[in-house]
Design a protein around this motif. Structure first.
Motif, PDB file in Angstrom:
ATOM      1  N   LEU A  65       9.414  -3.481   6.029  1.00 53.68           N
ATOM      2  CA  LEU A  65       8.072  -3.866   5.603  1.00 53.68           C
ATOM      3  C   LEU A  65       8.095  -5.147   4.776  1.00 53.68           C
ATOM      4  CD1 LEU A  65       6.851  -0.293   4.641  1.00 53.68           C
ATOM      5  CD2 LEU A  65       6.009  -1.656   6.553  1.00 53.68           C
ATOM      6  N   TYR A  66       9.154  -5.339   3.995  1.00 53.86           N
ATOM      7  CA  TYR A  66       9.280  -6.554   3.188  1.00 53.86           C
ATOM      8  C   TYR A  66       9.375  -7.790   4.077  1.00 53.86           C
ATOM      9  CZ  TYR A  66      10.930  -9.665  -0.543  1.00 53.86           C
ATOM     10  OH  TYR A  66      11.058 -10.695  -1.436  1.00 53.86           O
ATOM     11  N   ARG A 111       7.305   1.837  -5.578  1.00 54.77           N
ATOM     12  CA  ARG A 111       7.936   2.796  -4.667  1.00 54.77           C
ATOM     13  C   ARG A 111       9.443   2.868  -4.921  1.00 54.77           C
ATOM     14  NH1 ARG A 111       7.952   7.459  -3.002  1.00 54.77           N
ATOM     15  NH2 ARG A 111       8.678   7.892  -0.878  1.00 54.77           N
ATOM     16  N   GLU A 119       1.995   1.985   4.212  1.00 51.41           N
ATOM     17  CA  GLU A 119       3.347   2.140   4.738  1.00 51.41           C
ATOM     18  C   GLU A 119       4.388   2.053   3.619  1.00 51.41           C
ATOM     19  OE1 GLU A 119       4.444   2.643   8.237  1.00 51.41           O
ATOM     20  OE2 GLU A 119       2.442   3.459   7.917  1.00 51.41           O
ATOM     21  N   ILE A 120       4.179   1.131   2.683  1.00 53.64           N
ATOM     22  CA  ILE A 120       5.105   0.993   1.549  1.00 53.64           C
ATOM     23  C   ILE A 120       5.122   2.272   0.725  1.00 53.64           C
ATOM     24  CG2 ILE A 120       5.507  -0.220  -0.642  1.00 53.64           C
ATOM     25  CD1 ILE A 120       4.211  -2.715   0.759  1.00 53.64           C
ATOM     26  N   ASP A 121       3.943   2.784   0.418  1.00 58.52           N
ATOM     27  CA  ASP A 121       3.841   3.936  -0.480  1.00 58.52           C
ATOM     28  C   ASP A 121       4.439   5.213   0.108  1.00 58.52           C
ATOM     29  OD1 ASP A 121       2.642   2.311  -2.301  1.00 58.52           O
ATOM     30  OD2 ASP A 121       0.605   3.045  -1.981  1.00 58.52           O
ATOM     31  N   HIS A 168       3.607  -2.784  -5.243  1.00 63.89           N
ATOM     32  CA  HIS A 168       3.787  -1.506  -4.545  1.00 63.89           C
ATOM     33  C   HIS A 168       5.237  -1.307  -4.112  1.00 63.89           C
ATOM     34  CE1 HIS A 168      -0.294   0.233  -4.191  1.00 63.89           C
ATOM     35  NE2 HIS A 168      -0.649  -1.005  -4.472  1.00 63.89           N
ATOM     36  N   PHE A 169       5.904  -2.385  -3.694  1.00 64.86           N
ATOM     37  CA  PHE A 169       7.330  -2.268  -3.395  1.00 64.86           C
ATOM     38  C   PHE A 169       8.089  -1.772  -4.628  1.00 64.86           C
ATOM     39  CE2 PHE A 169       6.691  -5.320   0.205  1.00 64.86           C
ATOM     40  CZ  PHE A 169       7.324  -4.578   1.186  1.00 64.86           C
ATOM     41  N   ALA A 199       7.072   5.085   2.408  1.00 64.30           N
ATOM     42  CA  ALA A 199       8.429   4.809   2.896  1.00 64.30           C
ATOM     43  C   ALA A 199       9.424   5.729   2.206  1.00 64.30           C
ATOM     44  CB  ALA A 199       8.784   3.350   2.652  1.00 64.30           C
ATOM     45  N   LEU A 211      11.640   0.139   3.659  1.00 64.39           N
ATOM     46  CA  LEU A 211      11.025  -0.862   2.789  1.00 64.39           C
ATOM     47  C   LEU A 211      11.484  -2.268   3.154  1.00 64.39           C
ATOM     48  CD1 LEU A 211      11.167   0.964  -0.660  1.00 64.39           C
ATOM     49  CD2 LEU A 211       9.118   0.419   0.661  1.00 64.39           C
ATOM     50  N   LEU A 270       1.393  -6.702  -3.056  1.00 61.77           N
ATOM     51  CA  LEU A 270       2.416  -6.085  -2.207  1.00 61.77           C
ATOM     52  C   LEU A 270       3.689  -5.803  -3.001  1.00 61.77           C
ATOM     53  CD1 LEU A 270       2.009  -8.161   1.079  1.00 61.77           C
ATOM     54  CD2 LEU A 270       1.435  -5.754   0.759  1.00 61.77           C
TER      55      LEU A 270
END
Length: 612
Positions: free
Chosen positions: A291-292, A326, A278-280, A322-323, A282, A288, A319
């Motif tokens: 999701l955070y 992205r 989902e992060i990748d 990846h945030f 967004a 984001l 995590l």
């Protein structure tokens, strides 16, 4: 049928489907009525075949006789089992007479997911939100289960393996026969992989003839492998790290199966694979940020359920990596492509993968000698996006929006040289933050050059490591001569002590010094201790005791911070020893004694009598 169609038109996310699609659905839908006490399905039964939608009445989802969800009109359930192909993780019990449900076959539901993105997005987001309602017991927390479960405990599909000389057309036939989306390709002791996507991209899209191609010509070599004895959590981290959907599992030299993400998506989980996907993908800071918030709730829950702090740190880091990656991509979309290579590095506790629940962001940027104005703009937009998502700012301004932490490669070389040649307090502080750096976005080559330069400079300096080691012995553990705890006498933290300053920091700093001295490239303190043991710097007994002491201190801090967050307070590093159990107090004192022993080791090794 008209009544059911109208109901779907008013029920999200079905109301996002084309009207014609909703009308077509009516021929597949079943309407069933239940009475109070009826059980629709039981926890642990065979995987479900129907998606359920509440028309009227109420349904409880229960786990271990505890209420997890209270479902009413318009609520949808059963999709986790449908998506994961695992048995239901809850029992669905009707709690009101005249409860009516719509039931949609699994096949039709999966077809809708593949055809309509917004419809599919609803269910992936619902999966992520589930954990908010999970009873907080150790067995209910997915991360903890993933550590306790070994890969060999998971039922894996037997892999299709072909010889490297096999004609691709024959391999395709075998894949169809075995209903497999991939096959492994064996070359001597090495394995590769071919997926459906490879066939489409490398063969069909290029109008090549599969009868004239050998599998070895389009296979990807090598595959990422893992032992079946590893925890499932490590398998997920490996898949996340390499961005792969399939992990080859081996028992010794024998391939026993292939683990994929669908195997491990389960009920009530904040699965790292799911979150990272989902992060990748967004498309905005708003997505984001959502999701955070999910990730932060997951982390707090993991701490409160007793998850190992080493795994907590790695979970947070994976995590956050990846945030940040992205966000770098979104930033490039906003300010344009970079004029030259760059890398965003995380430093400090982020670099070590040891963040607490109080940790702010510490990052730095390195770029080739061009585009100064571009990277100034890039850095400001990047940090603004991180703040918008929810990343806390660094009080010390250790962020790439600060020009001091944004330099060309050559300027970083000069700055590192200045720090090492002149180890005054502020330079030692910067070194302590910076020297745990690792790459999260951009060119890995730039980071490797920086690391090689650090290695070279440390070797040539005779005074640098002793100065760094002196910091590790500066703060003594808060134990009196009579081995009672020394606490603050007044002020906001009266009756408490700073566990980071007097316990965690001496270990981190001392281990960092020995790591630099012995040219160890690992950044995580737990892994550094093990590496120092393997090199004979620590005895096996000392390494074990120091590692477990550090683990205990980290756990105390994380648990205290998680409780503060749950109580709506700002987390800090202070511990009240009076609220600990007798056993915990004993372990804490033993941990402090081990740190004192470690400080004596450093004192003698680096001849620190001249620094006191």
């Amino acid at each position: 049928m008209e009544e059911l169609t109208q109901f779907l038109k008013n029920t999200y996310p079905f109301n996002k489907l084309p009207e014609e699609e909703i009308k077509n659905l009516s021929q597949f839908l079943l309407k069933k009525e239940y009475k109070k006490g009826d059980v629709i399905f039981k926890e642990g039964n065979k995987p479900l075949e129907w998606l359920y939608i509440v028309i009227t009445g109420e349904v409880f989802l229960e786990k271990d006789n505890q209420l997890v969800y209270h479902l009413k009109e318009g609520d949808i359930f059963g999709y986790v089992s449908l998506l994961s192909e695992l048995p239901p993780a809850t029992t669905a019990r009707v709690v009101e007479d005249s409860t009516a449900l719509l039931e949609l076959p699994k096949k039709i539901f999966l077809e809708l997911l593949s055809k309509y993105n917004e419809f599919a997005r609803f269910f992936t987001k619902e999966l992520a939100k589930r954990v908010h309602k999970v009873p907080q017991t150790k067995t209910s927390f997915q991360m903890e289960r993933l550590i306790n479960v070994r890969v060999k405990d998971i039922k894996l599909k037997e892999p299709l393996i072909v010889d490297s000389e096999t004609i691709l057309q024959e391999a395709i036939k075998l894949m169809i026969e075995k209903d497999s989306t991939f096959c492994l390709v064996k070359v001597d002791s090495e394995a590769g992989i071919i997926t459906e996507r490879d066939i489409i991209k490398k063969v069909i899209a290029k109008n090549l003839n599969p009868q004239q191609i050998k599998v070895k010509d389009i296979a990807t070599f090598p595959v990422i492998e893992m032992s079946s004895s590893e925890p499932l959590f490590n398998a997920l981290l490996t898949m996340a790290k390499y961005g792969i959907r399939k992990l080859v599992i081996k028992d010794g030299d024998f391939i026993t199966g292939v683990l994929d993400d669908r195997t491990v998506i389960s009920h009530e989980s904040k699965n790292i694979i799911f979150l990272i996907k989902e992060i990748d993908k967004a498309k905005s800071a708003e997505e984001l940020a959502y999701l955070y918030s999910i990730a932060q709730d997951s982390i707090v829950e993991g701490v409160l359920t007793g998850m190992d702090p080493e795994y907590i740190g790695k979970y947070i880091a994976e995590l956050n990596d990846h945030f940040m990656k992205r966000v770098s991509q979104l930033t490039e979309n906003l300010v344009g492509a970079p004029p030259c290579s760059y890398t965003i590095m995380v430093i400090g506790s982020e670099g070590r993968r040891e963040q607490s629940l109080k940790t702010d962001q510490d990052n730095a940027l390195i770029y080739e000698d061009c585009g100064k104005e571009y990277f100034e703009k890039f850095s400001q937009v990047y940090i603004d996006l991180l703040l918008k998502i929810g990343f806390p700012p660094c009080p010390g301004n250790v962020m790439i929006s600060n020009p001091y932490w944004r330099k060309t490669k050559q300027d970083w070389f000069k700055e590192i040289n200045r720090w090492i040649e002149n180890p005054k307090p502020e330079n030692v502080l910067n070194i302590s933050i910076f020297f745990d750096f690792r790459n999260v976005a951009g060119s890995e080559a730039l980071v490797n050059e920086l690391r090689d330069y650090v290695k070279k400079k440390v070797k040539t300096s005779k005074t640098f490591l002793p100065f760094l080691a002196s910091e590790a012995v500066k703060f003594k553990p808060p134990l009196s001569f009579f081995k009672t705890f020394i606490v603050e006498k007044s002020g906001e933290h009266k009756g408490k002590f700073d566990i980071k300053k007097y316990g965690i920091f001496p270990v981190v700093q001392g281990v960092r010094v020995l790591t630099l001295d012995n040219e160890i490239t690992k950044t995580n303190t737990f892994e550094r201790i093990r590496e120092l043991k393997s090199k004979g710097i620590f005895t096996e007994e000392f390494a074990r005791d120091l590692e477990e002491s550090y683990r205990f201190l980290m756990n105390l801090r994380l648990r205290s911070q998680a409780i503060q967050i749950k109580e709506g307070k700002i987390p800090d590093n202070y511990i009240d020893p009076h609220i600990l159990s007798k056993n915990e107090k004993g372990i804490l004192k033993d941990s402090f004694k081990k740190i004192e022993e470690f400080q004596r080791l450093l004192f003698n090794k680096y001849n620190l009598r001249y620094f006191s």
